[in-house]
Every structure is written in structure tokens, then in C-alpha cells.
Motif scaffolding. Structure first.
Motif, mmCIF file in Angstrom:
data_model
loop_
_atom_site.group_PDB
_atom_site.id
_atom_site.type_symbol
_atom_site.label_atom_id
_atom_site.label_comp_id
_atom_site.label_asym_id
_atom_site.label_seq_id
_atom_site.Cartn_x
_atom_site.Cartn_y
_atom_site.Cartn_z
ATOM 1 N N SER A 6 36.024 27.067 54.538
ATOM 2 C CA SER A 6 37.240 27.020 55.338
ATOM 3 C C SER A 6 38.425 27.503 54.504
ATOM 4 O O SER A 6 38.377 27.570 53.287
ATOM 5 N N LYS A 7 39.478 27.850 55.178
ATOM 6 C CA LYS A 7 40.735 28.208 54.542
ATOM 7 C C LYS A 7 41.369 26.918 54.028
ATOM 8 O O LYS A 7 40.938 25.826 54.380
ATOM 9 N N PRO A 8 42.429 27.026 53.210
ATOM 10 C CA PRO A 8 43.136 25.801 52.803
ATOM 11 C C PRO A 8 43.591 25.017 54.039
ATOM 12 O O PRO A 8 43.841 25.601 55.100
ATOM 13 N N ALA A 9 43.700 23.719 53.891
ATOM 14 C CA ALA A 9 44.084 22.866 55.024
ATOM 15 C C ALA A 9 45.395 23.338 55.637
ATOM 16 O O ALA A 9 46.303 23.770 54.938
ATOM 17 N N VAL A 10 45.462 23.254 56.954
ATOM 18 C CA VAL A 10 46.680 23.595 57.681
ATOM 19 C C VAL A 10 47.412 22.282 57.941
ATOM 20 O O VAL A 10 46.877 21.390 58.590
ATOM 21 N N LYS A 11 48.618 22.169 57.413
ATOM 22 C CA LYS A 11 49.433 20.969 57.607
ATOM 23 C C LYS A 11 50.436 21.266 58.712
ATOM 24 O O LYS A 11 51.306 22.113 58.549
ATOM 25 N N THR A 24 46.289 30.986 59.195
ATOM 26 C CA THR A 24 45.129 31.088 58.304
ATOM 27 C C THR A 24 44.781 32.525 57.918
ATOM 28 O O THR A 24 43.881 32.736 57.117
ATOM 29 N N SER A 25 45.458 33.499 58.504
ATOM 30 C CA SER A 25 45.162 34.928 58.279
ATOM 31 C C SER A 25 43.766 35.322 58.732
ATOM 32 O O SER A 25 43.200 36.297 58.248
ATOM 33 N N ILE A 26 43.206 34.568 59.658
ATOM 34 C CA ILE A 26 41.930 34.919 60.268
ATOM 35 C C ILE A 26 42.236 35.865 61.425
ATOM 36 O O ILE A 26 43.185 35.650 62.184
ATOM 37 N N ALA A 27 41.446 36.929 61.556
ATOM 38 C CA ALA A 27 41.687 37.935 62.598
ATOM 39 C C ALA A 27 41.626 37.315 63.993
ATOM 40 O O ALA A 27 40.723 36.527 64.296
ATOM 41 N N VAL A 83 46.777 17.172 59.710
ATOM 42 C CA VAL A 83 46.123 18.121 58.818
ATOM 43 C C VAL A 83 44.836 18.598 59.473
ATOM 44 O O VAL A 83 44.032 17.789 59.942
ATOM 45 N N MET A 84 44.633 19.919 59.498
ATOM 46 C CA MET A 84 43.457 20.535 60.099
ATOM 47 C C MET A 84 42.742 21.410 59.079
ATOM 48 O O MET A 84 43.392 22.052 58.252
ATOM 49 N N ALA A 85 41.428 21.483 59.196
ATOM 50 C CA ALA A 85 40.640 22.475 58.468
ATOM 51 C C ALA A 85 40.210 23.511 59.492
ATOM 52 O O ALA A 85 39.830 23.169 60.604
ATOM 53 N N VAL A 86 40.294 24.783 59.133
ATOM 54 C CA VAL A 86 39.949 25.859 60.058
ATOM 55 C C VAL A 86 39.008 26.816 59.346
ATOM 56 O O VAL A 86 39.275 27.266 58.230
ATOM 57 N N GLN A 87 37.903 27.138 59.992
ATOM 58 C CA GLN A 87 36.913 28.050 59.433
ATOM 59 C C GLN A 87 36.667 29.165 60.435
ATOM 60 O O GLN A 87 36.477 28.898 61.627
ATOM 61 N N GLY A 88 36.703 30.386 59.969
ATOM 62 C CA GLY A 88 36.399 31.532 60.819
ATOM 63 C C GLY A 88 34.920 31.851 60.770
ATOM 64 O O GLY A 88 34.287 31.729 59.740
ATOM 65 N N GLY A 89 34.367 32.248 61.919
ATOM 66 C CA GLY A 89 32.941 32.511 61.981
ATOM 67 C C GLY A 89 32.695 33.959 62.096
ATOM 68 O O GLY A 89 31.749 34.564 62.082
#
Length: 89
Positions: A6-11, A24-27, A83-89
Motif C-alpha cells: 500500500s501507499k503511505p497512510a492517508v490521513k 496516493t498518485s494511483i492512476a 487514517v486510511m490505507a490504500v492499495q492499487g491493484g
């Protein structure tokens, strides 16, 4: 919960809609997995532009949400912040 790639946590700042793709700079359009780490209830909206109302889903701490590929935007907001964790697939 730990998401290894995942990217760094999003606060999330209180009462501010946050575009998860931009944050998160995910497309845009990439499948996402979102995990609500901690904090206040979060409102989630699948929408291209910043929401103008509160008609959206809700995530509480410990919840996961999978956003399918092809969506044009994913926005989250929390009254007190969280606080969220976000992962791009």
C-alpha cells in the motif's frame, strides 16, 4: 491491518473531501483496496468530482472496501478525521 504494497497512510483532515487517486498518485480508474485504520466514521463516494452532498457509503475503523477498476473517482470524508490505507491493484 497491514497492506504490504500500500501507499503511505492517508490521513484525512476533518470535514474535507479527499480524492484518494490524487492523494496516493494511483492512476484514476485503477482498482483500489481501502482499509480504514482508525478514527471517525468515513463517508466514501465513487464519483469523478468532489461530492456536494453526503449521499454515499460509510466505513468504520476496521472496514475494507474494494473499488473496481474503471471508476472515475473515489472520494472520502470524515467529520473528525481518520487514517486510511490504500492499495492499487
Amino acid at each position: 491491518m497491514y497492506m504490504s504494497d500500500s501507499k503511505p497512510a492517508v490521513k484525512l483532515a476533518p470535514n474535507v473531501w479527499t480524492d484518494l487517486y490524487a492523494e496516493t498518485s494511483i492512476a484514476v480508474g485503477t482498482e483500489l483496496v481501502i482499509y480504514h485504520h482508525a478514527g471517525d466514521l468515513a463517508t466514501l463516494a465513487i464519483k469523478a468530482t468532489e461530492p456536494t452532498n453526503e449521499l454515499a457509503g460509510a466505513l468504520k475503523a476496521g472496514d475494507w472496501y474494494k473499488v473496481p477498476s474503471g471508476v472515475s473517482g473515489v472520494w472520502v470524508k470524515s467529520v473528525e478525521g481518520c487514517v486510511m490505507a490504500v492499495q492499487g491493484g
